[in-house]
Design a protein around this motif. Structure first.
Motif, short mmCIF file in Angstrom:
data_model
loop_
_atom_site.label_atom_id
_atom_site.label_comp_id
_atom_site.label_asym_id
_atom_site.label_seq_id
_atom_site.Cartn_x
_atom_site.Cartn_y
_atom_site.Cartn_z
N PHE A 195 -5.69 6.43 -12.00
CA PHE A 195 -4.89 6.33 -10.78
C PHE A 195 -5.41 5.14 -9.99
CE2 PHE A 195 -4.09 6.91 -6.28
CZ PHE A 195 -2.72 7.18 -6.27
N LYS A 196 -4.60 4.11 -9.84
CA LYS A 196 -4.91 2.94 -9.03
C LYS A 196 -3.76 2.76 -8.05
CE LYS A 196 -8.73 1.84 -11.20
NZ LYS A 196 -8.90 3.16 -11.82
N HIS A 197 -4.09 2.59 -6.78
CA HIS A 197 -3.04 2.66 -5.76
C HIS A 197 -1.99 1.58 -5.92
CE1 HIS A 197 -5.42 -0.45 -3.57
NE2 HIS A 197 -4.27 -0.73 -3.00
N GLU A 234 -8.25 7.85 -3.56
CA GLU A 234 -7.88 7.15 -4.80
C GLU A 234 -8.87 7.46 -5.91
OE1 GLU A 234 -6.75 2.58 -6.19
OE2 GLU A 234 -7.92 2.90 -4.35
N ARG A 235 -10.16 7.43 -5.59
CA ARG A 235 -11.17 7.71 -6.59
C ARG A 235 -11.11 9.16 -7.08
NH1 ARG A 235 -14.09 4.11 -3.22
NH2 ARG A 235 -14.91 5.81 -1.93
N HIS A 239 -9.49 4.96 0.02
CA HIS A 239 -10.01 4.70 -1.32
C HIS A 239 -10.81 5.88 -1.86
CE1 HIS A 239 -8.70 0.58 -1.83
NE2 HIS A 239 -9.01 0.36 -0.56
N ASP A 269 0.81 -1.23 0.00
CA ASP A 269 0.00 0.00 0.00
C ASP A 269 0.84 1.28 0.00
OD1 ASP A 269 -2.50 -1.06 -0.23
OD2 ASP A 269 -3.08 -0.81 1.87
N ALA A 296 -0.35 12.30 -4.06
CA ALA A 296 -0.57 10.94 -3.58
C ALA A 296 0.36 10.59 -2.43
CB ALA A 296 -0.38 9.94 -4.72
N ASP A 328 -8.18 9.54 -9.43
CA ASP A 328 -8.51 8.88 -10.69
C ASP A 328 -9.40 9.77 -11.55
OD1 ASP A 328 -8.45 6.36 -12.31
OD2 ASP A 328 -10.61 6.43 -11.96
N HIS A 353 0.34 2.68 -8.55
CA HIS A 353 1.17 3.77 -8.04
C HIS A 353 2.18 3.26 -7.02
CE1 HIS A 353 2.15 7.98 -7.74
NE2 HIS A 353 2.13 7.89 -6.41
N HIS A 356 -0.72 4.33 -1.77
CA HIS A 356 -2.08 4.77 -1.46
C HIS A 356 -2.14 6.28 -1.29
CE1 HIS A 356 -6.04 3.18 -0.92
NE2 HIS A 356 -5.57 1.99 -0.62
N ALA A 357 -3.19 6.87 -1.82
CA ALA A 357 -3.42 8.31 -1.68
C ALA A 357 -3.88 8.63 -0.27
CB ALA A 357 -4.49 8.76 -2.69
#
Length: 380
Positions: free
Chosen positions: A134-136, A118-119, A115, A107, A363, A122, A139, A110-111
């Motif tokens: 953008f998917k953690h 993350e959304r 989540h 992880d 992020a 994205d 990334h 992770h932003a």
């Protein structure tokens, strides 16, 4: 004596399905071997000591801006995954060093704001390029390959992140735990280091150790999220349907124990990692109950709007600020000066878009730092 070689010889006692460090595809850049640690253990240490790992302590798992010290953070989740996955790896006679390294790093990308963040990121990148995302987990690979810094006296590794082994990087990028109906994992031995150049989040991992982490990711968060939700009085354990509780247990500890025992029972001596059909389906139902009772709860969704406003505001403003990059270093606002220094330190080449630079910067923020930067920029 070269203690590492002795430990590598001990790996011959592992399961025939286990990944051996001597068979690793290795690192992007050659390094002298550690005299004591195997390559996988060395990777785990690099992740643990990295600045990116430290920041997980102040990143949301599920509950935003929690005032209760006992609410799970992103770092605690990562450590929980490592502990559970290691127990399973030890019992199945898999490579614990590899398993733990993957768990610690899964992880890192992770932003802030979990989540929800993350959304938001994205959505922001898709405004610029509809084919971008953008998917953690993707990334996370970018973090360990490019963004994390590991300074050596020769300074030859600064451009390749932590310079981890292929197997650890593959496990990190292939850990996606959002496929709720997935409870049988097969490894993909056709993968090579080149596979990481066009990796998809749905790809199967290269090792069974990574398969363990991928399934354990769900096991670690499902019961703990319920435990936290009960603690903040968002729900009660009795809100979970009785048939699910009868199948898995009534507490986080019982749920973990049930699923760990089931996974070991159904994976031992096999070239796959799996849960039984009954336990796998019960886990899927329980996660869907979490979605209904926790992740879509009114208190969570209302706070998500704050997270969305914060990250979207940062993204739009910082992207606009790059229209005159050199001026950033002289701006009164310290956020712009930090952003300028960040870009200089990363040494981006011309192939990296401005949107990607903003995503990398945002992020990597903790929740509190993102809020502070937002207020610094928008405060009247």
């Amino acid at each position: 004596m070269e203690w590492r070689k002795l430990r590598e010889q001990q790996e011959n006692m592992l399961s025939p399905f286990a990944a051996k460090s001597v068979n690793s595809y290795g690192r992007l850049l050659y390094e002298e071997k550690c005299p004591i640690r195997t390559d996988y253990e060395r990777d785990g240490n690099r992740i643990l000591y990295s600045m990116d790992f430290r920041r997980l302590r102040h990143k949301t798992q599920v509950f935003f801006n929690a005032k209760n010290d006992h609410i799970c953070t992103r770092m605690e989740h990562v450590l929980n995954v490592g502990s559970i996955a290691n127990t399973i790896a030890r019992t199945l006679n898999m490579n614990q060093d590899l398993t733990y390294a993957i768990a610690l790093g899964h992880d890192l990308g992770h932003a802030p704001f979990g989540h929800s963040g993350e959304r938001v990121l994205d959505k922001c990148v898709k405004k610029i390029d509809k084919n971008a995302s953008f998917k953690h987990e993707l990334h996370s690979l970018r973090v360990v390959e490019k963004l994390a810094t590991r300074i050596s006296k020769e300074k030859i590794y600064e451009s390749c992140g932590l310079n981890l082994t292929f197997e650890v990087k593959d496990g990190i990028v292939s850990h996606c735990g959002e496929n709720y109906d997935e409870f049988i994992m097969h490894r993909d031995l056709s993968k090579t280091p080149d596979s990481l150049k066009n990796v998809k989040r749905t790809d199967s991992p290269y090792t069974l150790e990574a398969c363990i982490v991928r399934l354990v990711d769900k096991i670690a968060y499902v019961g703990r999220d319920i435990e936290d939700a009960v603690r903040v009085k968002l729900m009660d354990m009795q809100d979970i349907p009785k048939d699910i509780r009868n199948e898995l247990g009534n507490t986080n500890g019982e749920i973990i124990n049930t699923l760990v025992c089931d996974m070991i029972e159904n994976s031992y001596g096999k070239d796959c990692i799996q849960l039984s059909k009954s336990k796998g389906e019960a886990l899927e139902k329980l996660i869907n109950e979490n979605v209904r009772l926790i992740y879509k709860a009114d208190k969570i969704t209302r706070y998500e709007k704050i997270a969305e406003n914060t990250l979207e505001g940062l993204f739009d403003n910082l992207l606009e600020s790059l229209s005159d990059f050199e001026k950033l270093q002289y701006r009164d606002n310290k956020v712009y000066r930090m952003f300028y220094k960040y870009i200089i330190d990363k040494g981006y080449d011309e192939s990296v878009s401005d949107a990607q630079k903003v995503v990398d910067f945002v992020a990597g923020m903790t929740d509190s730092f993102a809020r502070a930067c937002f207020e610094e920029i928008y405060w009247m």
